[in-house]
Design a protein around this motif. Structure first.
Motif, short mmCIF file in Angstrom:
data_model
loop_
_atom_site.label_atom_id
_atom_site.label_comp_id
_atom_site.label_asym_id
_atom_site.label_seq_id
_atom_site.Cartn_x
_atom_site.Cartn_y
_atom_site.Cartn_z
N VAL A 25 -1.80 5.28 -13.14
CA VAL A 25 -2.96 4.52 -13.84
C VAL A 25 -2.99 2.84 -13.37
N LEU A 26 -1.95 2.08 -13.51
CA LEU A 26 -1.89 0.86 -13.15
C LEU A 26 -2.43 0.70 -11.68
N GLU A 27 -2.17 1.67 -10.73
CA GLU A 27 -2.45 1.58 -9.38
C GLU A 27 -3.87 1.66 -9.28
N MET A 28 -4.67 2.50 -10.03
CA MET A 28 -5.97 2.59 -9.96
C MET A 28 -6.71 1.34 -10.78
N ALA A 29 -6.12 0.79 -11.79
CA ALA A 29 -6.75 -0.30 -12.46
C ALA A 29 -6.83 -1.54 -11.54
N MET A 30 -5.78 -1.68 -11.00
CA MET A 30 -5.66 -2.68 -9.88
C MET A 30 -6.63 -2.74 -8.61
N ARG A 31 -6.67 -1.45 -8.22
CA ARG A 31 -7.45 -1.12 -7.00
C ARG A 31 -9.02 -1.31 -7.44
N ILE A 32 -9.25 -0.89 -8.58
CA ILE A 32 -10.64 -1.00 -8.86
C ILE A 32 -11.01 -2.28 -9.59
N GLY A 33 -10.23 -3.07 -10.18
CA GLY A 33 -10.57 -4.37 -10.55
C GLY A 33 -10.73 -5.44 -9.29
N MET A 34 -9.69 -5.19 -8.27
CA MET A 34 -9.95 -5.96 -7.00
C MET A 34 -11.26 -5.91 -6.53
N ILE A 35 -11.87 -4.46 -6.19
CA ILE A 35 -12.99 -4.04 -5.49
C ILE A 35 -13.99 -4.97 -6.50
N VAL A 36 -14.15 -4.67 -7.73
CA VAL A 36 -15.25 -5.24 -8.46
C VAL A 36 -15.32 -6.72 -8.33
N ILE A 37 -14.25 -7.49 -8.40
CA ILE A 37 -14.35 -8.91 -8.51
C ILE A 37 -14.39 -9.43 -7.04
N PHE A 38 -13.73 -9.01 -6.19
CA PHE A 38 -13.84 -9.66 -4.66
C PHE A 38 -14.73 -8.91 -3.73
N LEU A 39 -15.19 -7.77 -3.87
CA LEU A 39 -16.07 -7.23 -2.67
C LEU A 39 -17.58 -8.10 -2.52
N PRO A 40 -18.07 -8.31 -3.73
CA PRO A 40 -19.14 -9.09 -3.73
C PRO A 40 -19.13 -10.68 -3.03
N ARG A 41 -17.73 -11.00 -3.14
CA ARG A 41 -17.40 -12.30 -2.66
C ARG A 41 -16.89 -12.48 -1.06
N ILE A 42 -16.02 -11.70 -0.85
CA ILE A 42 -15.42 -11.64 0.40
C ILE A 42 -15.63 -10.48 1.22
N GLY A 43 -16.43 -9.48 0.89
CA GLY A 43 -16.87 -8.45 1.66
C GLY A 43 -15.66 -7.20 1.97
N PHE A 44 -15.79 -6.66 3.02
CA PHE A 44 -14.88 -5.54 3.18
C PHE A 44 -13.46 -5.66 3.08
N ARG A 45 -13.07 -7.02 3.36
CA ARG A 45 -11.70 -7.30 3.33
C ARG A 45 -11.11 -6.91 1.93
N ALA A 46 -11.97 -6.95 0.94
CA ALA A 46 -11.72 -6.69 -0.39
C ALA A 46 -10.92 -5.65 -0.69
N THR A 47 -11.32 -4.52 0.28
CA THR A 47 -10.65 -3.00 -0.02
C THR A 47 -9.28 -3.18 0.44
N ALA A 48 -8.81 -4.07 1.46
CA ALA A 48 -7.61 -4.38 1.91
C ALA A 48 -6.62 -4.83 0.96
N TYR A 49 -7.21 -5.89 0.23
CA TYR A 49 -6.38 -6.58 -0.78
C TYR A 49 -6.38 -5.75 -1.88
N ALA A 50 -7.39 -5.02 -2.29
CA ALA A 50 -7.07 -4.06 -3.43
C ALA A 50 -5.84 -3.11 -2.98
N GLU A 51 -5.83 -2.54 -1.97
CA GLU A 51 -4.83 -1.50 -1.57
C GLU A 51 -3.61 -2.41 -1.97
N VAL A 52 -3.11 -3.44 -1.65
CA VAL A 52 -1.93 -4.12 -1.50
C VAL A 52 -1.61 -4.40 -2.90
#
Length: 445
Positions: free
Chosen positions: A391-418
Motif C-alpha cells: 500500500v505504501l509502495e503504491m501511494a508513493m509511486r502514484i504521489g510522485m507521478i502526479v506531482i512531478f510528471l507535469p514538471r520534469i516529464g518522463f524522468r518522474a517515472t524513475a523517481y517514483a520507482e525509487v
C-alpha cells in the motif's frame, strides 16, 4: 522414487546457494523468453506492436501477480508443514491449495476476458495499439489456468526444497517459446496473437513437467481423502495467501496508474516505459530469486524451530544481492544506451529509456533489499506487514507521478520507482527486526 530436499540441515551457505542457483537460472530463462518475445515483436512487428504488448504488462501484473501471491502464500504454509515433519498435514494442505487455485483461475479468467477492453480504455490506451492489445490479452488471459498451474506446482516444489525441476521446466518451455515466436511472427505472420499463443503453449509444457515431478514423490502422493473439505485448512491458506496476493495487486494498481499517465503523453513514451519494465524485470532476477529462496528457507526452518539458521540464511542472501547490485547496477548506469537499442528503434524512445535506467540503476540496491526482507517476513508466516508495504509502495509511486510528471516529464517515472522502493524497504526491515526480536525473547524465556 523422487525425493524432497530438507533445508533445515547442513551448512547454511552450501544449502542456500545450492537452492538459489537453479532457481536463478529458472527465473533468468523465464525472463529471457519474455525478453525474446518483446524483441521479436519489436523487430518483427514494429514499435507500435511492442507498445501494445507492453501496455498489458501492468494489467498482467495485476491479475497474474494476485494469483502468484496466493500460490506463494500457500507455499509458505507448505514449507512450514514440511519443516515440522507432519506429512499427513502436508498432503492435506497441498490438496486444499490445488482446489483453491482452480477456483481462483476460473474466476479471474472470466473477469479478465469480460472487462479487458474497458480496463484498457480506462488506462488511456491509444487507438493505434488498442486492437493489438485486445488480441494479445484475450489469448494471454484465456490461458490463466495454465499460468496458475505452473506457479502452484513450482511453488510447491520450492517449498519442498526442489529448485531444479522448475529450472528444467522453464528451460524446455523457453526454447519452445522462442522457436514458436519466430515461426509465428516471421514465417506465419500471425501478429501479436501468435506471440501470445506461443507463450501459453510453452507454459503448458512447464506446468506438465512440474506436475509429473510432484506425482513421483511418494511421501506426498495425494489420495481422495486429502481433498475432503476442511474450513480450517482453507482459512490457514487464505490467511497467508490473500495478504500476499493483495500486496502484488496493490503494487500492480500503482503500476497501472503510472501506465495511465505515461499512455497519456504519447506512444513513444509507452514504448520506452515498456522496454524499461522489461529490463527492470530482468535485472531484478537475482534479488527476486534470493527472496524466493529465503522464503522457502525461512519457512522450513521456522517450522522446524531452527531460528538461528534464519539469521545465517539472511547473511548469505545479503551477500548475493550485494554482488548482483555491483554487476547489474553498473550495466544500468554505464551501458543503458547499448541495451535499449536491442528492442527500440526511435531516437526519442531510446533517450527516454536511457534516462530511466540510469536513475533506477543508482538506487537499485534498495529494491534488492526490499525483496529480501519482505520474503523473510512472509516466510515466518507474517504477511500483513508486506501487504501494508505494498500500500505504501503504491501511494508513493502514484504521489510522485502526479506531482512531478507535469514538471520534469518522463524522468518522474524513475523517481517514483525509487521512492516506492525506499518506503517499502523501511517498513519490511522494521518488521523483520521486530519478529526476530520476538523470537529471541521467547527463546530466553
Amino acid at each position: 522414487m523422487a525425493q524432497t530436499y530438507n533445508l533445515t540441515e547442513g551448512k547454511v551457505s552450501k544449502v542456500l546457494l545450492g537452492f538459489f542457483f537453479p532457481m536463478l537460472f529458472t527465473n533468468l530463462l523465464q525472463q529471457i523468453y519474455t525478453f525474446a518475445d518483446a524483441a521479436i515483436v519489436g523487430k518483427g512487428l514494429g514499435d507500435n506492436a511492442l507498445a501494445a504488448v507492453g501496455n498489458l504488462s501492468s494489467l498482467n501484473l495485476l491479475v497474474v501477480g494476485f494469483l502468484m501471491g496466493m500460490t506463494n502464500g500457500f507455499s509458505v504454509v507448505i514449507a512450514q508443514s514440511y519443516g515440522s515433519g507432519n506429512t499427513s498435514a502436508l498432503r492435506k494442505i497441498m490438496a486444499t491449495s490445488i482446489k483453491l487455485s482452480v477456483i481462483l483461475s476460473v474466476f479471474f479468467t472470466a473477469f479478465s476476458i469480460v472487462f479487458l477492453k474497458d480496463i484498457l480504455l480506462a488506462m488511456q490506451t491509444s487507438a493505434i495499439i488498442l486492437q493489438d492489445s485486445l488480441h494479445y490479452g484475450y489469448i494471454l488471459f484465456g490461458g490463466l489456468i495454465v499460468t496458475i498451474s505452473y506457479n502452484l506446482f513450482s511453488s510447491i516444489l520450492r517449498a519442498l526444497g526442489d529448485s531444479k525441476t522448475p529450472f528444467l521446466a522453464i528451460m524446455v518451455s523457453s526454447v519452445c517459446n522462442i522457436l514458436l515466436d519466430c515461426v509465428c511472427v516471421f514465417l506465419l505472420q500471425t501478429g501479436v496473437e501468435g506471440a501470445a499463443a506461443a507463450t501459453v503453449f510453452s507454459q503448458v509444457l512447464s506446468a506438465v513437467i512440474c506436475y509429473c515431478r510432484i506425482r513421483k514423490i511418494d511421501e506426498i502422493r495425494l489420495i481422495l481423502e486429502d481433498f475432503k473439505g476442511d474450513f480450517s485448512r482453507n482459512w490457514i491458506l487464505l490467511k497467508n495467501g490473500i495478504p500476499m496476493a493483495c500486496m502484488n495487486s496493490i503494487t500492480a494498481v500503482g503500476c497501472m496508474i503510472v501506465q495511465y499517465y505515461v499512455n497519456g503523453i504519447g506512444v513513444e513514451y509507452t514504448s520506452a516505459y515498456s522496454v524499461c519494465n522489461k529490463y527492470m524485470n530482468l535485472f531484478m532476477l537475482p534479488s527476486i530469486t534470493a527472496g524466493f529462496a529465503i522464503s522457502s528457507f525461512v519457512g522450513q526452518n521456522y517450522g522446524a524451530k531452527k531460528y538461528n539458521r534464519i539469521q545465517s540464511g539472511m547473511h548469505v542472501s545479503l551477500l548475493i544481492v550485494l554482488v548482483s547490485y555491483i554487476l547489474l547496477g553498473s550495466i544500468m548506469v554505464f551501458f543503458p544506451n547499448q541495451i535499449v537499442k536491442i528492442m527500440l528503434n526511435g531516437e526519442k524512445s531510446i533517450a527516454l529509456a536511457v534516462a530511466f535506467l540510469r536513475i533506477c540503476g543508482i538506487s537499485f540496491f534498495t529494491l534488492q533489499l526490499l525483496f529480501l526482507y519482505r520474503n523473510a517476513v512472509q516466510g515466518m508466516g507474517h504477511p500483513v506487514f508486506p501487504m501494508c508495504s505494498g500500500v505504501l509502495e503504491m501511494a508513493m509511486r502514484i504521489g510522485m507521478i502526479v506531482i512531478f510528471l507535469p514538471r520534469i516529464g518522463f524522468r518522474a517515472t524513475a523517481y517514483a520507482e525509487v521512492a516506492a522502493w525506499i518506503g517499502a524497504l523501511l517498513l519490511n526491515a522494521i518488521a523483520y527486526i521486530k519478529y526476530m526480536h520476538n523470537i529471541k525473547f521467547k527463546l530466553k524465556i
